[in-house]
Design an enzyme around this catalytic site. Structure first.
Site, PDB file in Angstrom:
ATOM      1  N   GLY A  47       0.607   5.714   1.128  1.00 44.12           N
ATOM      2  CA  GLY A  47      -0.086   7.013   1.866  1.00 44.12           C
ATOM      3  C   GLY A  47       0.611   8.024   1.366  1.00 44.12           C
ATOM      4  CB  SER A  48       0.553  11.518   3.182  1.00 45.12           C
ATOM      5  OG  SER A  48      -0.414  10.891   4.634  1.00 45.12           O
ATOM      6  CG  PHE A  49       3.502   6.728   5.871  1.00 52.53           C
ATOM      7  CD1 PHE A  49       4.170   5.825   5.015  1.00 52.53           C
ATOM      8  CD2 PHE A  49       1.647   7.150   5.656  1.00 52.53           C
ATOM      9  CE1 PHE A  49       3.493   4.657   4.874  1.00 52.53           C
ATOM     10  CE2 PHE A  49       1.273   5.013   5.369  1.00 52.53           C
ATOM     11  CZ  PHE A  49       1.921   4.196   4.789  1.00 52.53           C
ATOM     12  N   GLY A  50       4.390   7.221   2.666  1.00 51.96           N
ATOM     13  CA  GLY A  50       5.569   6.722   2.011  1.00 51.96           C
ATOM     14  C   GLY A  50       4.616   5.616   1.650  1.00 51.96           C
ATOM     15  CD  GLN A  51       7.107   2.428  -2.634  1.00 51.10           C
ATOM     16  OE1 GLN A  51       5.843   1.840  -2.735  1.00 51.10           O
ATOM     17  NE2 GLN A  51       8.135   3.399  -2.410  1.00 51.10           N
ATOM     18  CB  VAL A  52       3.107  -0.679   3.319  1.00 52.57           C
ATOM     19  CG1 VAL A  52       3.755  -2.182   4.295  1.00 52.57           C
ATOM     20  CG2 VAL A  52       3.014   0.728   3.924  1.00 52.57           C
TER      21      VAL A  52
ATOM     22  CE  LYS B  56       3.904   4.739   8.006  1.00 52.92           C
ATOM     23  NZ  LYS B  56       3.505   4.503   9.151  1.00 52.92           N
TER      24      LYS B  56
ATOM     25  N   GLY C 120       0.708  -1.488   0.056  1.00 48.21           N
ATOM     26  CA  GLY C 120       0.320  -0.402   0.223  1.00 48.21           C
ATOM     27  C   GLY C 120       0.840   1.706  -0.192  1.00 48.21           C
TER      28      GLY C 120
ATOM     29  CG  ASP D 109      -4.582   8.789  10.453  1.00 48.70           C
ATOM     30  OD1 ASP D 109      -5.478   9.306  10.172  1.00 48.70           O
ATOM     31  OD2 ASP D 109      -4.100   7.995   9.888  1.00 48.70           O
TER      32      ASP D 109
END
Length: 836
Positions: free
Chosen positions: A527-532, A547, A525, A644
């Protein structure tokens, strides 16, 4: 009135006198004298034994009566032996008694004694009993056949008479009874009058009854026998003489047919009131098949099928008798809407469309879900107990002990496993992939650059050749066919930014390595943080999730906070019992901070999407609520606010079970180290965040309540397109916030006037969002009291008024007050377990 089949002139008078046992309250044998019976004897030529029928017991012996009528024979020949005829009748009565015992008719012995000892004959009562027998069994014969049978029996009783019969009524006349002509013999009428004047007769002074009317609209339902297994009271609206009345408003809800009830033995009564798809299939399969066959016969033979009944469709449930304590609506088989066209606002509910909280997993494939028409707390509709409330059901079950958390989780796992069978192919594919990955994982001994094989050294790119010398332990250098990104980077232009895309995410390539230890398998996946990334840890020999944070300076500080929180939570929960993702390690590789955790499954938003946004069964929602509260209890015990909470951050730990874990602590903080003032996803954002107030751990409780509502309905509870619209949706249910919150808000002018009244707010469809115009019950389309109470305590304007985690764990919605294990149907099959 008494109906007779035959009489006998050869029976001795001692037998006639010995039959002084009471027949019923309807007719006393002491009132039947030889003089009363003589008119009929003068016209009788039968040599068969006498069969006396008691109409007070006709509903209890309807099938036997039909068989006796069908078995009536013509007069024996003059040279036929009377003893043989008597023996045949005796054998027939023995078979009937055996059949009655098998059907649970306990009064057959008294009835047989009356049959064999009485010496009367009248055919008027026979016709009434025959008609009622057919109505009770749901197999009303053709009027022509009934009339012909009557004529034959009358001829048999009076072969020398010259009676004339009226024209046979047709179906269009809607006259279910046949009338004798006015040319009845004087002896016949005299006998009828004498019988009617006996106690219980139609002309008896204490209970005069109306004469038979030719208007079918005045017909009433026949009275049910008080001896019926499922009957307790006789219906006051019944009349044996008047016959069945047409269906009207008062009969829209009535009792089940005696025909269906008579086939159910008292020992199986509790099983039969449960839905066959929920209950033990092995015990009810035969009964269900028999019931379906009888239903088809009812559709074929009932005369009401061709009669207009005031906009009410025909149903076999129209021939009904019984007591009013157990009622069921008319089952409109022909006009039932399909599942796709089902209107959630309609009052019509097809039978079997509601389930309890602890419902069978086998039925979930065919039932609608909220917000359509699902009702979670009502008892399963049945033909006998549709009116029983949940409170009465719990009292009947006699089990009010709270459900243990382990039992709740096991039951939810069973339901979740059956939900997974909808996507069997996808689940099996995921299970097989993960199985192969785990089988291929083998722990490898670390090597240094000097001890590497020449083959691995030749596979290194120029950039890696220089990079690998900085690593003391090397486990994996990349697969042979991997198109490494480092091959495209010239040595003189080496820069870590060349491994990133425009958003700062690391360009992950399948088969490449991370830190010369982890093999990249797939991207889980973003997201705004990066990817997994899904990777194989060649040091431990296991599949992990990594992550990879974006290569941006603003993310580095918060990533280190997340690592510290994960470490603290794992230390506080060494046994892994509080449903928080397990932290393994972290590292920095090519400018990206990476956090290694255990690999989990799909998030709850994906679960809702795979279920076509129809929501999940309440028992699964309850299981998720319990596990989420356990995770929040661990966080609050360490003074941590998640900040969150949303369905995307709750992941399944097993694809076939209702087990979840809380992830993504990228926005989390400690109580005394709050970093951000604007956080949380919009749909789950607490009011204090929108209003710019001080916040604390209570914002997680607000988000948690919104998540449970969405899991239940399949759609967000407050789906605001922006913050103003989000606040409007909240005020629609909760009303305007208290003035204390408005005065302390830093953004009050954007939403309220000087008097604290909210500005008009419209949604994306230009619908005005009026405060205090909707309720949780309307939004969730349920009346489950404990669930609604739980949500209302989670979603309060004032954070101080919201329920705490400890109180929530003791709430009735979590503990429960009933434990009825869901059962899997025989047609379902469990999916294979994941390899260890």
């Amino acid at each position: 009135m008494v109906g007779l089949i035959s009489t006998s002139e050869t029976l001795p008078k001692q037998e006639s006198k010995s039959s002084s046992a009471p027949v019923s309250n309807f007719l006393s044998p002491n009132n039947l004298t030889e003089q009363t019976c003589s008119p009929l004897r003068a016209h009788s030529t039968f040599k068969e034994p006498v069969f006396l029928l008691s109409q007070r017991q006709y509903s209890h012996n309807s099938k036997i009566l039909t068989e006796l009528i069908n078995s009536v024979k013509r007069p024996n020949k003059p040279d036929q032996n009377e003893e043989k005829s008597a023996v045949g009748i005796e054998e027939k009565s023995f078979k009937d008694e055996h059949l009655a015992q098998k059907k649970g008719l306990h009064h057959f012995a008294d009835l047989k004694e009356i049959f064999l000892n009485k010496n009367l004959s009248t055919l008027d009562g026979l016709q009434d009993a025959s008609l009622h027998d057919n109505i009770q069994s749901g197999k009303l014969d053709n009027p022509v056949i009934s009339q012909n049978r009557r004529i034959v029996l009358e001829k048999l009783a009076n072969p020398n008479s010259s009676k004339e019969y009226e024209t046979i009524p047709t179906v269009e006349n809607r006259h279910p009874l046949n009338k004798l002509s006015k040319t009845k013999t004087l002896a016949y009428e005299e006998t009828i009058n004498q019988l009617d004047e006996t106690p219980g007769g139609t002309n008896y002074p204490m209970n005069k009854k109306k004469t038979l009317s030719s208007e079918t609209n005045k017909y009433e339902y026949p009275q049910q026998s008080k001896f019926h297994e499922c009957s307790q009271f006789a219906s006051p609206r019944s009349s044996i003489v008047n016959g069945p009345r047409t269906l009207g408003k008062n009969s829209k809800r009535a009792d089940d047919t005696a025909r269906m009830a008579s086939r159910m033995k008292p020992s199986n009564f509790n099983n039969n009131i449960q839905s066959s798809s929920y209950g033990h299939a092995s015990q009810s399969t035969k009964l269900t098949s028999q019931r379906d066959n009888d239903h088809q016969k009812d559709l074929n033979f009932s005369p009401y099928k061709s009669i207009p009944l005031n906009n009410r469709p025909y149903s076999p449930m129209s021939e009904i008798v019984g007591f009013s304590g157990s009622t069921t609506p008319l089952d409109t088989y022909g006009n039932r809407p399909s599942g796709k066209k089902f209107n959630k606002n309609s009052k019509f509910r097809p039978p079997g469309s509601t389930i309890s909280s602890y419902s069978s997993a086998s039925t979930l494939r065919r039932l609608p879900r909220a917000p359509g028409s699902k009702v979670h707390a009502e008892r399963q509709n049945s033909t006998f107990n549709s009116g029983i409330s949940l409170r009465a059901l719990r009292k009947e079950m006699g089990n009010t002990a709270p459900v243990s958390s382990n039992q709740l989780l096991k039951d939810a796992d069973l339901v979740m496993e059956n939900l997974s069978t909808r996507n069997t192919e996808k689940v099996l594919r995921e299970v097989n992939i993960l199985k192969r990955l785990r089988e291929s994982c083998v722990a490898i001994t670390a090597k240094s650059y000097d001890t590497l094989d020449e083959r691995k050294i030749r596979s290194l790119t120029t950039f890696e050749y220089l990079e690998i010398k900085n690593f003391q332990k090397i486990y994996f250098t990349g697969s042979e066919n991997c198109q490494k990104l480092s091959k495209q980077i010239p040595l003189d232009e080496c820069n870590e930014a060349l491994f990133d895309d425009d958003n700062g995410d690391y360009k992950a390539i399948q088969g490449d390595h991370l830190l010369y230890r982890y093999e990249i398998i797939d991207t889980v996946g973003k997201g705004s943080f990066g990817q997994v990334l899904k990777c194989i840890d060649h040091k431990r020999g296991q599949v992990v999730a990594i992550k990879v944070i974006k290569n941006r300076q603003k993310f580095h500080g918060q990533t280190l906070v997340e690592v510290g929180i994960l470490k603290r939570l794992c230390e506080a929960d060494p046994a892994d019992k509080n449903n928080v993702i397990r932290y393994l390690s972290h590292f920095d590789f090519r400018g990206h901070l990476c956090i290694v955790t255990e690999l989990l499954g799909s998030n709850l938003f994906d679960v809702i999407r795979e279920n076509n946004y129809k929501g999940l069964p309440l028992i699964v929602v309850k299981s998720f609520a319990l596990q989420g509260l356990q995770a929040l209890r661990l966080l609050q015990g360490q003074n941590i606010i998640h900040c969150d909470l949303k369905p995307e951050n709750l992941l399944l730990s097993h694809p076939l079970k209702a087990r979840i874990k809380l992830i993504d602590f990228g926005s989390s903080c400690f109580y005394n180290e709050k970093v951000y003032t604007y956080l949380q996803s919009r749909f789950y954002r607490a009011p204090e965040i929108i209003l710019g107030l001080e916040y604390g751990k209570e914002i997680d409780i607000w988000s948690f309540g919104c998540i449970l509502a969405e899991l239940f309905t399949g759609v967000p509870l407050f789906p605001g397109g922006n913050e103003t619209e989000q606040l409007g949706y909240i005020m629609e249910v909760l009303g305007p916030p208290p003035m204390a919150l408005i005065r302390n808000s830093t953004r009050s002018k954007a939403y309220f006037d000087s008097e604290g009244k909210p500005h008009p707010i419209t949604d994306s469809h230009n619908r005005l969002l009026v405060p205090s115009t909707r309720t949780f019950s309307q939004l969730l389309n349920t009346k489950q009291a404990s669930f609604l109470d739980f949500l209302s305590k989670c979603l309060k304007w004032d954070p101080k008024d919201r329920i705490t985690v400890d109180s929530a764990l003791q709430h009735e919605f979590i503990l429960g007050k009933t434990s009825q294990k869901p059962m899997v149907s025989k047609g379902s099959h469990p999916l294979p377990d994941l390899p260890v």
